[in-house]
Design a protein around this motif. Structure first.
Motif, short mmCIF file in Angstrom:
data_model
loop_
_atom_site.label_atom_id
_atom_site.label_comp_id
_atom_site.label_asym_id
_atom_site.label_seq_id
_atom_site.Cartn_x
_atom_site.Cartn_y
_atom_site.Cartn_z
N PHE A 256 35.27 11.74 35.34
CA PHE A 256 34.17 12.96 35.13
C PHE A 256 32.78 12.56 35.70
O PHE A 256 32.04 13.55 36.09
N ILE A 257 32.52 11.21 35.53
CA ILE A 257 31.31 10.88 36.02
C ILE A 257 31.20 11.14 37.73
O ILE A 257 30.02 11.83 38.08
N ARG A 258 32.25 10.85 38.52
CA ARG A 258 32.09 11.26 39.71
C ARG A 258 32.06 12.73 40.08
O ARG A 258 31.51 13.21 40.84
N ARG A 259 32.71 13.42 39.27
CA ARG A 259 32.70 14.88 39.19
C ARG A 259 31.31 15.30 39.17
O ARG A 259 30.90 16.30 39.81
N ALA A 260 30.82 14.89 38.11
CA ALA A 260 29.48 15.48 37.79
C ALA A 260 28.34 15.08 38.82
O ALA A 260 27.68 16.06 39.41
N ALA A 261 28.44 13.79 39.26
CA ALA A 261 27.63 13.49 40.62
C ALA A 261 28.05 14.42 41.71
O ALA A 261 26.88 14.91 42.27
N ALA A 262 29.09 14.79 41.85
CA ALA A 262 29.31 15.72 42.97
C ALA A 262 28.79 16.94 42.97
O ALA A 262 28.57 17.93 44.03
N THR A 283 30.32 2.61 37.23
CA THR A 283 30.50 3.88 38.03
C THR A 283 29.17 4.67 38.21
O THR A 283 28.86 5.26 39.14
N LEU A 284 28.36 4.69 37.21
CA LEU A 284 27.08 5.38 37.06
C LEU A 284 26.25 4.84 38.34
O LEU A 284 25.62 5.61 39.10
#
Length: 307
Positions: A256-262, A283-284
């Motif tokens: 979810f964190i990676r998807r938010a960043a993208a 991850t953040l």
């Protein structure tokens, strides 16, 4: 009785392939599989058979079993299974209460019950009514058993709302649930658009009733999917899941964190709430330029991350 239903029995959830056989071409019936058919929308008596991975919650489980029995033709076979510590030990009693005669076995910590639909099952209407969408006056929200935190405000969400600044521009709420966090975000008149995404069809339906705002779009989708979230957003808010199939899966929140960043534009911000023990900091730091913990209380933590 439709020919399609007779030829294609229904499958609810994701029954483990090594425990039960699922016929080829079976129709997927699940609120947690975006695009799947809805068990509650099937007319009575249309299914030639069903295999059900029963949910753990009592109201949700009885609701699902009652819907399956209603959709089955009289005499059609029904196989129900669940981990013994997540509702499996109650299956026999609950199905017997509907008037079913049972054949129960145990395998790999699961209880597996095979039966057929009685001519006149008992108590279906009452169980369907108890598990159906409802308005909880104490929350002031539409909800349904089985949705995350369906009958209370999650403490992590409450903590995030307490520390959330007035946001602006276009944003998204990933794993929106009932829409509690979205309602707080939309209190800011500077928010021009908010995409609500959840992989639970029931949550999306409830959020549609709870968040009536022209700035909102809703989507039944897995937020991890590439096309699930709009791009170049100004902000993302989320209380990401960390369980799948009843087991803790920390990779869920990390995805979810990676998807938010993208999805965020350069300079866009993520506001995240999570249980204190979840190791999301690495991850953040990997996908965001600046990460700041804004709060920690009652077993939860709040992070603001800037891309």
């Amino acid at each position: 009785m439709t020919d399609l239903a007779l030829a294609r029995p229904g499958v609810y959830g994701h029954p483990p392939a090594d425990l039960v056989e699922v016929p080829d071409g079976a129709v997927q019936l699940s609120p947690l599989v975006p695009g799947a058919a809805a068990l509650e929308e099937l007319p009575p008596g249309v299914l030639a058979g069903a295999t059900v991975l029963a949910p753990p919650g009592t109201l949700e489980r009885r609701y699902t079993l009652a819907l399956a029995l209603r959709a089955l033709a009289p005499g059609a076979p029904l196989t129900v299974l669940a981990p013994k510590d997540r509702g499996g030990s109650r299956l026999s009693r609950e199905l017997s209460g509907f008037g079913c005669r049972l054949d129960e076995t145990a395998k790999s910590h699961h209880r597996i019950v095979r039966t057929v639909r009685p001519d006149e099952p008992a108590g279906l209407d009452a169980s369907i009514a108890e598990g159906a969408p409802q308005h909880l006056s104490e929350l002031g929200l539409w909800t349904q058993a089985g949705i995350f935190s369906w009958n209370r405000i999650d403490p992590g969400t409450a903590l995030l709302i307490a520390h959330l600044p007035a946001l602006s521009g276009r944003g998204a709420d990933l794993g929106c649930g009932l829409g509690v966090l979205a309602r707080a975000v939309l209190a800011s008149t500077k928010v021009t658009g908010l995409a609500l995404v959840d992989n639970d069809r029931r949550a999306v339906a409830a959020a549609r009733r709870n968040v009536e705002d022209p700035r909102v779009t809703l989507r039944w989708a897995d937020a991890r999917a590439v096309d699930a979230v709009p791009e170049r957003l100004d902000f993302v808010v989320m209380n990401p899941p960390f369980h799948e199939g009843g087991a803790e899966d920390r990779a869920l929140g990390q995805a979810f964190i990676r998807r938010a960043a993208a999805a965020l534009r350069p300079g866009g911000t993520l506001w995240l709430t999570a249980n204190t023990h979840l190791p999301y900091e690495a991850t953040l730091a990997e996908v965001f330029r600046e990460v700041t913990q804004r709060a920690a209380a009652q077993g939860y933590k709040i992070h603001e991350a800037r891309k």
